[in-house]
Design an enzyme around this catalytic site. Structure first.
Site, PDB file in Angstrom:
ATOM      1  N   SER A  81       0.835  -1.187   0.000  1.00 12.69           N
ATOM      2  CA  SER A  81       0.000   0.000   0.000  1.00 12.69           C
ATOM      3  C   SER A  81       0.878   1.249   0.000  1.00 12.69           C
ATOM      4  O   SER A  81       2.045   1.207   0.400  1.00 12.69           O
ATOM      5  CB  SER A  81      -0.891   0.011   1.253  1.00 12.69           C
ATOM      6  OG  SER A  81      -1.581   1.239   1.393  1.00 12.69           O
ATOM      7  N   TYR A 131      -3.263  -0.195  10.385  1.00 11.38           N
ATOM      8  CA  TYR A 131      -3.234  -0.591   8.980  1.00 11.38           C
ATOM      9  C   TYR A 131      -1.859  -0.315   8.383  1.00 11.38           C
ATOM     10  O   TYR A 131      -1.269  -1.179   7.715  1.00 11.38           O
ATOM     11  CB  TYR A 131      -4.313   0.180   8.211  1.00 11.38           C
ATOM     12  CG  TYR A 131      -4.336  -0.109   6.723  1.00 11.38           C
ATOM     13  CD1 TYR A 131      -5.005  -1.212   6.225  1.00 11.38           C
ATOM     14  CD2 TYR A 131      -3.700   0.739   5.819  1.00 11.38           C
ATOM     15  CE1 TYR A 131      -5.043  -1.477   4.853  1.00 11.38           C
ATOM     16  CE2 TYR A 131      -3.723   0.490   4.461  1.00 11.38           C
ATOM     17  CZ  TYR A 131      -4.387  -0.617   3.987  1.00 11.38           C
ATOM     18  OH  TYR A 131      -4.400  -0.872   2.628  1.00 11.38           O
TER      19      TYR A 131
END
Length: 256
Positions: free
Chosen positions: A147, A160
């Site tokens: 990500s 996250y």
């Protein structure tokens, strides 16, 4: 113009975790269109059957495998079943993931364990089990879906980002351990991508204005923007590329 043979992955067999919808489904579609036999994975068989039908089903070389990627024994049984039913895996895409937004001081123990298991432990479990077979065969491609948050973070998503940062380093560790056996392990790092899960953020005009202004490309990413990066990393063109994360973020990681 004929496609260069270095990018030809026709006939390869790929497993994509978390592929009943969203980014995983789009990546699976790209692999099918490139001529691969593709196995869709998730926990919901009904959702997988629907997703497989959308990609053409068995006639198009699309199969399903319902197992929990956070459960070690289930992963071992699932990979064994896939290779017995469909064939040896040439490509693994570790895409399964989740988001849980909350201030770090309010993040619960249970929520922490869930996001770590889903975003990080799953890639370890599925990667390890698949690599055991790939190393014996002397070749394989593993692509972990990292990500933008493997590099940067915003308030409210620290757990996250912690998992995605760790996934980046797990990618490098897999490269170091498995490279000598002919396996290339890389990552794709999506930026802000419009999916059904990010729809509330897309529809938040203040947040969307920030995304567009912060991104040199001036827009949200689309799931199809990620396909080219995956096909490259899964192809012979990337045989000497390993331990890298290719960010597909419209330039966001490059601009202050």
């Amino acid at each position: 113009m004929t496609t260069h043979p270095l990018f030809d992955i026709t006939g390869r067999t790929a497993l994509v975790t978390g592929s009943s919808r969203g980014i995983g489904h789009a990546l699976a579609r790209g692999l099918v269109e490139a001529g691969c036999t593709v196995v869709l994975n998730g926990r919901d068989q009904q959702a997988l059957d629907k997703a497989a039908a959308e990609l053409g089903g068995a006639e198009a070389g699309v199969h399903t495998a319902a197992f929990d990627v956070t459960d070690g024994p289930a992963v071992a049984a699932g990979i064994a079943d896939v290779e017995e039913r469909v064939g040896p895996l040439d490509i693994l895409v570790n895409n399964a993931g989740m988001q849980n937004r909350a201030p770090l001081l309010e993040f619960t123990d249970e929520a922490w364990r869930q996001i770590v298991d889903t975003n990080l432990t799953s890639a370890f479990l599925v990667g390890r089990e698949t690599a055991r077979r790939m190393t014996a065969r002397g070749h394989g491609k593993i692509v972990n879906i990292c990500s933008l948050q493997s590099e940067v973070v915003r308030p409210g998503i620290a757990p996250y980002s912690a998992t995605k940062g760790a996934l980046k380093m797990l990618t490098k560790g897999m490269c170091a351990d498995w490279g000598p056996y002919g396996i290339q392990v890389n990552g794709v790092g999506p930026g802000y991508i419009e999916t059904e899960l990010t729809r509330p953020l897309v529809e938040d005009e203040q947040f969307s204005t920030w995304v567009r202004g912060r991104t040199p490309a001036g827009r949200w990413g689309r799931t199809e923007d990620l396909i080219g990066a995956l096909l490259y990393l899964a192809s012979p063109a990337a045989d000497f590329v390993s331990g890298q994360v290719l960010y597909v973020d419209g330039g966001m990681t490059s601009q202050l």
